[in-house]
Scaffold this motif. Structure first.
Motif, PDB file in Angstrom:
ATOM      1  N   SER A  34      51.059  41.107  16.992  1.00 46.29           N
ATOM      2  CA  SER A  34      52.298  41.407  16.279  1.00 46.29           C
ATOM      3  C   SER A  34      53.328  41.973  17.249  1.00 46.29           C
ATOM      4  CB  SER A  34      52.046  42.382  15.132  1.00 46.29           C
ATOM      5  OG  SER A  34      51.638  43.626  15.631  1.00 46.29           O
ATOM      6  N   GLY A  35      54.541  41.804  16.895  1.00 49.09           N
ATOM      7  CA  GLY A  35      55.647  42.225  17.743  1.00 49.09           C
ATOM      8  C   GLY A  35      56.590  41.038  17.899  1.00 49.09           C
ATOM      9  N   LYS A  36      57.795  41.334  18.224  1.00 49.25           N
ATOM     10  CA  LYS A  36      58.814  40.289  18.259  1.00 49.25           C
ATOM     11  C   LYS A  36      58.548  39.214  19.311  1.00 49.25           C
ATOM     12  CE  LYS A  36      63.794  39.667  18.392  1.00 49.25           C
ATOM     13  NZ  LYS A  36      65.090  40.316  18.435  1.00 49.25           N
ATOM     14  N   TYR A  37      57.934  39.581  20.432  1.00 46.79           N
ATOM     15  CA  TYR A  37      57.849  38.633  21.545  1.00 46.79           C
ATOM     16  C   TYR A  37      56.438  38.233  21.979  1.00 46.79           C
ATOM     17  CZ  TYR A  37      62.807  39.527  22.144  1.00 46.79           C
ATOM     18  OH  TYR A  37      64.155  39.626  21.947  1.00 46.79           O
ATOM     19  N   THR A  40      55.636  34.602  21.479  1.00 48.66           N
ATOM     20  CA  THR A  40      56.532  33.810  22.326  1.00 48.66           C
ATOM     21  C   THR A  40      56.058  33.844  23.773  1.00 48.66           C
ATOM     22  OG1 THR A  40      58.358  34.353  20.846  1.00 48.66           O
ATOM     23  CG2 THR A  40      58.936  33.498  23.016  1.00 48.66           C
ATOM     24  N   ILE A  64      65.346  38.444  25.763  1.00 40.19           N
ATOM     25  CA  ILE A  64      64.543  39.652  25.933  1.00 40.19           C
ATOM     26  C   ILE A  64      65.051  40.467  27.118  1.00 40.19           C
ATOM     27  CG2 ILE A  64      62.796  38.518  27.388  1.00 40.19           C
ATOM     28  CD1 ILE A  64      60.670  40.202  25.876  1.00 40.19           C
ATOM     29  N   THR A  68      61.976  45.533  27.585  1.00 45.02           N
ATOM     30  CA  THR A  68      61.144  45.038  26.493  1.00 45.02           C
ATOM     31  C   THR A  68      60.062  44.098  27.000  1.00 45.02           C
ATOM     32  OG1 THR A  68      62.976  45.267  24.925  1.00 45.02           O
ATOM     33  CG2 THR A  68      61.166  43.812  24.280  1.00 45.02           C
ATOM     34  N   THR A  72      56.101  44.930  26.770  1.00 46.40           N
ATOM     35  CA  THR A  72      55.282  43.997  25.993  1.00 46.40           C
ATOM     36  C   THR A  72      54.163  43.423  26.855  1.00 46.40           C
ATOM     37  OG1 THR A  72      57.198  43.438  24.615  1.00 46.40           O
ATOM     38  CG2 THR A  72      55.327  41.931  24.536  1.00 46.40           C
TER      39      THR A  72
END
Length: 127
Positions: A34-37, A40, A64, A68, A72
Protein backbone atom coordinates in the motif's frame (compact mmCIF):
# COMPACT_ATOMS: atom_id res chain seq x y z
CA UNK A 1 -15.80 -51.17 -4.89
CA UNK A 2 -17.06 -47.69 -4.05
CA UNK A 3 -14.24 -45.65 -2.58
CA UNK A 4 -15.33 -42.41 -1.01
CA UNK A 5 -13.30 -39.37 -1.89
CA UNK A 6 -12.51 -37.01 0.97
CA UNK A 7 -14.53 -33.83 1.02
CA UNK A 8 -12.63 -30.83 -0.39
CA UNK A 9 -10.99 -28.74 2.27
CA UNK A 10 -12.36 -25.27 2.75
CA UNK A 11 -9.93 -22.54 1.77
CA UNK A 12 -9.22 -20.19 4.66
CA UNK A 13 -10.66 -16.76 4.07
CA UNK A 14 -8.52 -13.64 4.11
CA UNK A 15 -11.68 -11.83 5.13
CA UNK A 16 -12.33 -13.62 8.40
CA UNK A 17 -14.44 -11.31 10.54
CA UNK A 18 -13.10 -12.66 13.83
CA UNK A 19 -9.48 -11.83 12.99
CA UNK A 20 -8.14 -8.25 12.88
CA UNK A 21 -7.31 -7.29 9.29
CA UNK A 22 -3.62 -6.68 10.02
CA UNK A 23 -3.31 -10.29 11.23
CA UNK A 24 -4.57 -11.78 7.96
CA UNK A 25 -2.61 -12.59 4.83
CA UNK A 26 -4.53 -9.83 3.06
CA UNK A 27 -3.58 -7.30 5.73
CA UNK A 28 0.06 -8.36 5.63
CA UNK A 29 0.19 -8.04 1.83
CA UNK A 30 -1.63 -4.73 1.88
CA UNK A 31 0.82 -3.32 4.43
CA UNK A 32 3.73 -4.19 2.10
CA UNK A 33 2.28 -2.81 -1.14
CA UNK A 34 0.00 0.00 0.00
CA UNK A 35 1.05 3.54 -0.63
CA UNK A 36 0.80 5.85 -3.57
CA UNK A 37 3.92 4.67 -5.39
CA UNK A 38 4.89 1.16 -4.26
CA UNK A 39 2.98 -0.69 -6.96
CA UNK A 40 4.19 1.81 -9.56
CA UNK A 41 7.79 1.26 -8.48
CA UNK A 42 7.30 -2.50 -8.70
CA UNK A 43 5.79 -2.09 -12.17
CA UNK A 44 8.75 -0.10 -13.49
CA UNK A 45 11.32 -2.37 -11.86
CA UNK A 46 9.64 -5.37 -13.47
CA UNK A 47 9.53 -3.65 -16.87
CA UNK A 48 13.20 -2.61 -16.92
CA UNK A 49 14.96 -5.75 -15.79
CA UNK A 50 17.42 -6.27 -14.30
CA UNK A 51 18.03 -2.88 -12.64
CA UNK A 52 17.11 0.80 -12.64
CA UNK A 53 19.11 3.65 -11.21
CA UNK A 54 17.43 6.11 -8.87
CA UNK A 55 17.15 8.94 -11.41
CA UNK A 56 15.88 6.57 -14.12
CA UNK A 57 13.18 5.34 -11.76
CA UNK A 58 12.25 8.91 -10.85
CA UNK A 59 11.94 9.80 -14.57
CA UNK A 60 9.76 6.74 -15.23
CA UNK A 61 7.34 7.69 -12.47
CA UNK A 62 7.43 11.38 -13.31
CA UNK A 63 5.31 12.79 -10.48
CA UNK A 64 7.36 11.66 -7.49
CA UNK A 65 9.69 13.84 -5.45
CA UNK A 66 13.22 12.83 -4.55
CA UNK A 67 12.29 12.55 -0.86
CA UNK A 68 9.19 10.45 -1.49
CA UNK A 69 10.97 8.07 -3.85
CA UNK A 70 13.87 7.71 -1.44
CA UNK A 71 11.67 6.94 1.58
CA UNK A 72 9.43 4.57 -0.41
CA UNK A 73 12.43 2.64 -1.71
CA UNK A 74 13.81 2.42 1.84
CA UNK A 75 10.49 0.96 3.05
CA UNK A 76 10.44 -1.52 0.19
CA UNK A 77 14.03 -2.50 0.87
CA UNK A 78 13.21 -2.98 4.56
CA UNK A 79 10.24 -5.21 3.58
CA UNK A 80 12.51 -7.28 1.34
CA UNK A 81 10.78 -6.31 -1.92
CA UNK A 82 13.64 -4.31 -3.44
CA UNK A 83 17.39 -4.79 -3.56
CA UNK A 84 19.59 -1.69 -3.38
CA UNK A 85 23.10 -1.96 -4.72
CA UNK A 86 25.47 0.95 -4.15
CA UNK A 87 28.74 1.33 -6.04
CA UNK A 88 31.52 3.24 -4.25
CA UNK A 89 32.34 5.84 -6.88
CA UNK A 90 31.94 9.54 -7.54
CA UNK A 91 29.26 10.46 -8.38
CA UNK A 92 27.55 7.70 -6.39
CA UNK A 93 25.85 5.02 -8.44
CA UNK A 94 22.88 3.21 -6.87
CA UNK A 95 20.83 0.56 -8.64
CA UNK A 96 17.51 -0.95 -7.64
CA UNK A 97 15.97 -4.26 -8.62
CA UNK A 98 13.16 -6.47 -7.44
CA UNK A 99 14.20 -9.09 -4.94
CA UNK A 100 12.99 -12.67 -5.19
CA UNK A 101 10.27 -11.70 -2.72
CA UNK A 102 9.30 -8.70 -4.84
CA UNK A 103 9.21 -10.83 -7.97
CA UNK A 104 6.85 -13.22 -6.21
CA UNK A 105 4.28 -10.39 -6.22
CA UNK A 106 4.38 -10.04 -10.03
CA UNK A 107 1.54 -12.56 -10.56
CA UNK A 108 -0.62 -10.38 -8.31
CA UNK A 109 0.25 -7.32 -10.39
CA UNK A 110 -0.48 -9.25 -13.59
CA UNK A 111 -3.90 -10.27 -12.24
CA UNK A 112 -4.61 -6.62 -11.40
CA UNK A 113 -3.63 -5.64 -14.95
CA UNK A 114 -5.89 -8.30 -16.44
CA UNK A 115 -8.80 -7.25 -14.24
CA UNK A 116 -8.27 -3.60 -15.17
CA UNK A 117 -8.13 -4.38 -18.90
CA UNK A 118 -11.39 -6.33 -18.72
CA UNK A 119 -13.10 -3.56 -16.74
CA UNK A 120 -11.79 -0.88 -19.09
CA UNK A 121 -12.99 -2.80 -22.14
CA UNK A 122 -16.45 -3.21 -20.58
CA UNK A 123 -16.57 0.47 -19.68
CA UNK A 124 -15.59 1.47 -23.22
CA UNK A 125 -18.14 -0.94 -24.70
CA UNK A 126 -20.89 0.63 -22.57
CA UNK A 127 -19.89 4.21 -23.44
Amino acid sequence: MNAKLPAPKEQPSCFAMEIPLEETGFGYTLARISGKYKMTIMYWLSEYKPVLRFNELQRCIGTISYKTLSSTLKEMEHDGLVIRKEYPQIPPKVEYSLSQRGQSLLPVINLMCTWGEVQLAQQNANA
